[in-house]
Design a protein around this motif. Structure first.
Motif, PDB file in Angstrom:
ATOM      1  N   ASP A 290       0.814  -1.214   0.000  1.00 26.76           N
ATOM      2  CA  ASP A 290       0.000   0.000   0.000  1.00 26.76           C
ATOM      3  C   ASP A 290       0.847   1.263   0.000  1.00 26.76           C
ATOM      4  O   ASP A 290       0.351   2.351  -0.321  1.00 26.76           O
ATOM      5  N   LYS A 291       2.133   1.166   0.337  1.00 27.60           N
ATOM      6  CA  LYS A 291       3.021   2.324   0.317  1.00 27.60           C
ATOM      7  C   LYS A 291       3.663   2.538  -1.046  1.00 27.60           C
ATOM      8  O   LYS A 291       4.448   3.470  -1.222  1.00 27.60           O
ATOM      9  N   GLY A 292       3.358   1.671  -1.998  1.00 33.30           N
ATOM     10  CA  GLY A 292       3.904   1.816  -3.335  1.00 33.30           C
ATOM     11  C   GLY A 292       5.230   1.121  -3.551  1.00 33.30           C
ATOM     12  O   GLY A 292       5.858   1.284  -4.597  1.00 33.30           O
ATOM     13  N   GLU A 293       5.667   0.326  -2.574  1.00 36.80           N
ATOM     14  CA  GLU A 293       6.907  -0.430  -2.738  1.00 36.80           C
ATOM     15  C   GLU A 293       6.624  -1.696  -3.542  1.00 36.80           C
ATOM     16  O   GLU A 293       5.636  -2.385  -3.314  1.00 36.80           O
ATOM     17  N   VAL A 294       7.508  -2.006  -4.485  1.00 34.54           N
ATOM     18  CA  VAL A 294       7.365  -3.192  -5.323  1.00 34.54           C
ATOM     19  C   VAL A 294       8.524  -4.131  -5.015  1.00 34.54           C
ATOM     20  O   VAL A 294       9.694  -3.774  -5.185  1.00 34.54           O
ATOM     21  N   PHE A 295       8.183  -5.343  -4.561  1.00 32.24           N
ATOM     22  CA  PHE A 295       9.178  -6.356  -4.237  1.00 32.24           C
ATOM     23  C   PHE A 295       9.044  -7.523  -5.203  1.00 32.24           C
ATOM     24  O   PHE A 295       7.990  -7.756  -5.783  1.00 32.24           O
ATOM     25  N   ARG A 296      10.111  -8.262  -5.337  1.00 30.59           N
ATOM     26  CA  ARG A 296      10.065  -9.492  -6.119  1.00 30.59           C
ATOM     27  C   ARG A 296       9.802 -10.668  -5.185  1.00 30.59           C
ATOM     28  O   ARG A 296      10.371 -10.753  -4.098  1.00 30.59           O
ATOM     29  N   LEU A 297       8.897 -11.545  -5.586  1.00 29.90           N
ATOM     30  CA  LEU A 297       8.573 -12.730  -4.784  1.00 29.90           C
ATOM     31  C   LEU A 297       9.587 -13.822  -5.055  1.00 29.90           C
ATOM     32  O   LEU A 297       9.826 -14.193  -6.218  1.00 29.90           O
ATOM     33  N   GLU A 298      10.197 -14.326  -3.993  1.00 27.15           N
ATOM     34  CA  GLU A 298      11.134 -15.436  -4.124  1.00 27.15           C
ATOM     35  C   GLU A 298      10.348 -16.729  -4.331  1.00 27.15           C
ATOM     36  O   GLU A 298       9.574 -17.147  -3.464  1.00 27.15           O
ATOM     37  N   ASN A 299      10.548 -17.383  -5.474  1.00 27.11           N
ATOM     38  CA  ASN A 299       9.752 -18.572  -5.795  1.00 27.11           C
ATOM     39  C   ASN A 299      10.035 -19.744  -4.885  1.00 27.11           C
ATOM     40  O   ASN A 299       9.165 -20.591  -4.653  1.00 27.11           O
ATOM     41  N   ASP A 300      11.253 -19.843  -4.351  1.00 28.08           N
ATOM     42  CA  ASP A 300      11.608 -20.991  -3.513  1.00 28.08           C
ATOM     43  C   ASP A 300      11.019 -20.867  -2.111  1.00 28.08           C
ATOM     44  O   ASP A 300      10.351 -21.770  -1.607  1.00 28.08           O
TER      45      ASP A 300
END
Length: 534
Positions: A290-300
């Protein structure tokens, strides 16, 4: 004249109805004007932003493909119904849509499946609110008298604790799955449960459910390729392109592009290493907070990886999209695009794999006055907004940041997307934004003072008490035209007569003249000294 309770109630009820009708009239006039303006001028002229080359693809990648004709490109543009979409008429349908309208029992949100047009029998995955499980089922149809009849055959159920042939209690329940992505038969279904604040990976083929690390410190609003109101906002990533071969042109599953090169239309395909097939799986998921931060999801681990991009205030944007960029098996960057809450700006940004901003571009609608109709629309909109009540315009200024962008376009009494509210949101570099907002609404304030002066003169003539006069003046200054119309409709309708003492008009239902205070002069009746006798 003393104001009675009955008269007060009459004024309040009439005033609310007038305010409602007048506000609705302004709302629809502004909305229809905005629709006409966008569809005729903005969509095909300046409602787009473009970055070429994007800067995401490194020089090394380009040098490996000597046949590349065009560099990578990022573009964002609004559709022809972006304003109509703000009405929210189809929100519930789009959130709970089902491909199988005619099938008995229906489906919830469909998260994974195949194209029904290619085969009469397919498998899909959907979420069943009761019993709180994801369901893998086989969908088939038959024709009966040229009418398509659908059938559903459930195969597997999946919960947080596992996969089974039956909806057993040991599977557990998903509290509130917010989003899910995947493609049955190609990759597992990745689910985010907002209630548990946890990611899950559901592998129906191997009957396996993997739990991720609980995400407690972030409020996740979307993942995958996060988007909002994407039906009328388009963010497009085009990798470097080369000319397509004859075999590629004959393959319907290959993504092709048509571009004009040296005066001729040429069919192109992505260079080697970029996604080329329409059904090619894409296993890179981005997570938006909700703060506008975009993270990458670790698939493992199914946990949050490094931050890779930023989106300013997602709740305040009318539309947005965040798209990851993949080269071969690696993540090389992301693109972020959005339309501002007031629909004035279209912005797009490109980030590298470490979240560093490479390039950005914006297209401001109000920065371009050189197209036909722009200045006229701006002036007309400004004047119509200033017909609104001053107190509601001032309320729009103080509450501009309190509304979600789409809901702000549907507000009847307050105008969070007005010019006055604009100075509340965009006040950088301005010494006194409130003073500027008051200057912007000065026509509304001036009109209200003029109407209040007319009301005061009429209240004196009509015979209102001093207290009632003050109230009418204050209310008219605050609510402007709505209050003036209310006064005209509710003021006493008795015909005035001439006062024999001061010569001015006075009310016939009052004991004394409200101008000079004299009573009624009735001639004295002296009885005669005689009378008639029978």
């Amino acid at each position: 004249m003393k104001t009675s309770v009955k008269y007060t109630l009459k004024v309040i009820c009439t005033g609310f109805i007038i305010l409602l009708l007048f506000s609705a009239s302004i709302f629809w006039i502004l909305k229809f004007g905005q629709v006409a303006f966008y569809e005729n001028f903005v969509i095909n002229t300046i409602g787009q932003a473009k970055i070429s080359p994007s800067g995401i693809v490194s020089r090394d990648i380009i040098e490996r493909e000597p046949n590349a004709l065009l560099p990578s490109e990022v573009s964002a543009y609004v559709g022809d119904s972006v304003v109509i979409e703000t009405f929210g008429l189809f929100d519930s349908i789009l959130q709970d849509w089902s491909l199988l309208w005619g099938m008995q029992g229906g489906l919830g949100n469909i998260y994974s499946g195949f194209d029904f047009s290619r085969s009469p029998q397919n498998k899909i995955v959907y979420f069943a609110r009761q019993p709180g499980l994801f369901v893998l089922c086989k969908i088939s149809y038959e024709f009966d008298d040229h009418k398509k009849i659908w059938f559903k055959e459930i195969e597997l159920y999946a919960g947080p604790e596992g996969v089974s042939d039956k909806p057993e209690e040991k599977l557990g329940k998903f509290v509130s799955p917010q989003d899910a992505h995947g493609f049955y038969g190609i990759e597992p279904l990745v689910v985010f449960d907002k209630g548990a604040k946890q990611f899950f990976s559901i592998d129906f083929e191997n009957r396996k459910v993997t739990k991720g690390i609980a995400v407690k410190e972030h409020n996740i609003i979307a993942f995958g390729s996060p988007s909002k109101n994407k039906f009328n906002y388009f963010l497009r990533w085009v990798p470097p392109l080369r000319q397509a071969t004859r075999e590629e042109l004959n393959d319907p599953m290959i993504i092709t592009y048509t571009r004009e090169i040296e005066g001729q239309n040429v069919r192109l395909v992505p260079i080697d290493g970029f996604r080329r097939y329409k059904n090619q799986p894409f296993d890179i998921y981005l997570v938006l907070t909700d703060k506008g931060e975009v993270f990458r999801l670790e698939n493992d681990s199914l946990g949050l990886g490094p931050k890779v991009a930023d989106l300013p205030e997602p709740d305040k944007q009318l539309n947005y999209s965040v798209v990851p960029v993949k080269y071969k098996d690696g993540f090389i960057g992301s693109i972020v695009g959005w339309v501002s809450g007031d629909a004035h700006n279209v912005d797009v940004s490109a980030f590298d794999e470490k979240g560093v901003l490479i390039k950005e571009e914006d297209s401001s609608i109000w920065r371009s006055y050189d197209f036909v109709g722009g200045p006229l629309y701006v002036v007309c909109r400004y004047l119509i907004e200033n017909l609104h009540s001053p107190v509601l315009l001032l309320g729009s200024y103080f509450t501009a940041d309190s509304f979600e962008a789409k809901r702000g376009h549907r507000n009847l009494f307050l105008l969070p997307q007005s010019w006055v509210a604009f100075f509340s949101r965009d006040h950088q570099g301005r010494a006194n934004p409130l003073l500027l907002a008051l200057l912007i609404m000065s026509p509304s304030i001036g009109l209200s003072f003029l109407l209040s002066w007319r009301v005061y003169k009429d209240t004196v003539k009509t015979g209102f008490s001093q207290s009632a006069r003050r109230w009418w003046v204050v209310v008219t200054i605050a609510f402007g035209i709505s209050a003036y119309i209310t006064y005209v409709l509710t003021k006493p309708k008795e015909a005035l007569v001439t006062c024999q003492n001061c010569g001015k008009f006075r009310r016939p239902d009052m004991d004394t003249c409200h101008r000079c205070g004299s009573g009624w002069k009735v001639p004295e009746l002296t009885p005669p000294a005689w009378r008639v006798m029978d």
